[in-house]
Design an enzyme around this catalytic site. Structure first.
Site, PDB file in Angstrom:
ATOM      1  N   VAL A 166      10.625  -7.131   9.757  1.00 56.48           N
ATOM      2  CA  VAL A 166      11.760  -6.214   9.892  1.00 56.48           C
ATOM      3  C   VAL A 166      11.396  -5.185  10.960  1.00 56.48           C
ATOM      4  CG1 VAL A 166      13.218  -4.521   8.713  1.00 56.48           C
ATOM      5  CG2 VAL A 166      12.431  -6.566   7.490  1.00 56.48           C
ATOM      6  N   LYS A 185       4.755  -9.919   9.264  1.00 53.93           N
ATOM      7  CA  LYS A 185       4.158  -8.836  10.042  1.00 53.93           C
ATOM      8  C   LYS A 185       2.640  -8.993  10.084  1.00 53.93           C
ATOM      9  CE  LYS A 185       3.619  -4.605  11.764  1.00 53.93           C
ATOM     10  NZ  LYS A 185       2.517  -4.063  11.071  1.00 53.93           N
ATOM     11  N   ASP A 186       2.073  -9.309   8.905  1.00 54.81           N
ATOM     12  CA  ASP A 186       0.634  -9.546   8.799  1.00 54.81           C
ATOM     13  C   ASP A 186       0.425 -11.056   8.729  1.00 54.81           C
ATOM     14  OD1 ASP A 186      -0.527  -6.663   8.270  1.00 54.81           O
ATOM     15  OD2 ASP A 186       1.318  -6.836   7.135  1.00 54.81           O
ATOM     16  N   GLN A 241     -10.368  -2.876   1.898  1.00 50.80           N
ATOM     17  CA  GLN A 241      -9.925  -3.540   3.127  1.00 50.80           C
ATOM     18  C   GLN A 241      -9.975  -2.617   4.345  1.00 50.80           C
ATOM     19  OE1 GLN A 241      -5.968  -4.452   1.394  1.00 50.80           O
ATOM     20  NE2 GLN A 241      -5.145  -3.950   3.414  1.00 50.80           N
ATOM     21  N   HIS A 300       9.049  -3.516   3.525  1.00 52.83           N
ATOM     22  CA  HIS A 300       8.672  -3.709   2.124  1.00 52.83           C
ATOM     23  C   HIS A 300       9.906  -4.034   1.277  1.00 52.83           C
ATOM     24  CE1 HIS A 300       5.484  -0.647   3.403  1.00 52.83           C
ATOM     25  NE2 HIS A 300       4.764  -1.679   3.039  1.00 52.83           N
ATOM     26  N   MET A 321       0.841  -1.198   0.000  1.00 53.83           N
ATOM     27  CA  MET A 321       0.000   0.000   0.000  1.00 53.83           C
ATOM     28  C   MET A 321       0.881   1.256   0.000  1.00 53.83           C
ATOM     29  SD  MET A 321      -3.438  -0.954   2.061  1.00 53.83           S
ATOM     30  CE  MET A 321      -2.851  -0.675   3.722  1.00 53.83           C
TER      31      MET A 321
END
Ligand code: AMP
Length: 278
Positions: free
Chosen positions: A174, A147-148, A58, A34, A27
């Protein structure tokens, strides 16, 4: 590096791409989290595509869609430095043309609990946009962050259920030097919020230590994490110790388990997690 904004142009660029294609969906407002995915894609694929799309589907009502941080120029400079080939940054109407009415919904404990419970419709939006992006870009591999963690598992389920031929690669979280998991939403945090936000990584580290010392009682781990978060004055959405694969809540840590946290720090919602290995 080519910047593409239409589905037609992206489709043509995909058709012309040589060799394997890796996709990193984002995003935007890019950070090292990323970029670690981009580097992995660069090392493993002939053509690297990155999508930058703040997916309205979302976000729930009252969430941060309207103020989600953006910096297109900086994102493009970072991606150019990483040797990215294609950047797909469509406007919403390219992804959801007028009359769009087909949604992808993943159900079951993997999607209904945790983020699914606290953000109704969130995974429907995620699954739908991932299905759209995979159809348009047709990647051989796609890269997502742990992370997700729940999102990654929802997407793996989606690939399996629909039989989509995309190899989904998960990559480690990270963190900033002080432990805070990198997130575009960290930009919202005041210095005071940011100090409170460190309670997430601190609770995770304490839990890892407890498990190393032999603790196997999931309730104990949940309660200890909640105490650390409460003491920092953050609002807890959930603290979960769940089976790494199915995300079903555990009473005993008798297999690799995810400790998953979601909190509100001021107006900012943050998530973090770690794997607890008995
Ligand atoms: P987002 O732009 O927040 O939708 O994230 C795009 C991708 O980057 C997702 O697969 C995230 O899981 C991943 N990601 C975000 N933050 C991190 C991080 N700190 N470490 C690793 N991956 C991340």
């Amino acid at each position: 590096m080519r910047t593409i904004t239409t589905v037609a142009e992206m489709t043509a660029a995909r058709d012309a791409a040589a060799g394997s294609v890796g996709l990193v969906p984002t995003m935007g407002f890019l950070h090292e989290g990323h970029l670690s995915l981009v580097r992995d894609a660069r090392a493993g694929c002939d053509t690297v595509a990155v999508s930058i799309f703040v997916n309205p589907a979302q976000f729930g009502p009252g969430e941060d869609l309207d103020r989600y941080p953006r910096d297109e120029e900086r994102d493009l400079a970072l991606l150019r430095d990483e040797g990215v080939d294609l950047v797909f940054m469509p406007p919403p109407e390219e992804v959801y043309p007028p009359g769009f009415g087909d949604w992808v919904e993943v159900r079951g404990p993997i999607a209904d609990r945790l983020e699914g419970e606290h953000r109704p419709g969130h995974f429907r939006g995620v699954a739908t946009v991932v299905a759209r992006l995979f159809r348009i870009v047709r990647p051989d591999r796609a890269y997502f962050g742990e992370k997700d963690a729940q999102q990654l598992r929802v997407i793996r389920r989606l690939m399996r259920d629909l039989g989509l031929p995309v190899d989904v690669v998960g990559r480690p979280i990270v963190r900033e030097p002080d432990g805070l998991a990198m997130s575009s939403r960290n930009a919202y945090l005041s210095p005071d919020d940011r100090a409170r936000a460190l309670s997430l990584s601190r609770s995770l580290a304490e839990a890892e230590q407890s498990v190393r010392e032999g603790e196997r009682d999931a309730s104990y781990i949940r309660e200890a994490a909640r105490r650390t978060l409460d003491a920092a004055g953050v609002g807890v959405d959930y603290v979960s110790v769940a089976d790494e694969n199915t995300l079903e809540e555990l009473e005993t840590i008798d297999r690799p388990a995810l400790l998953l946290l979601a909190v509100r720090v001021g107006a900012t919602r943050l998530i973090d997690n770690t794997l607890l290995v008995p």
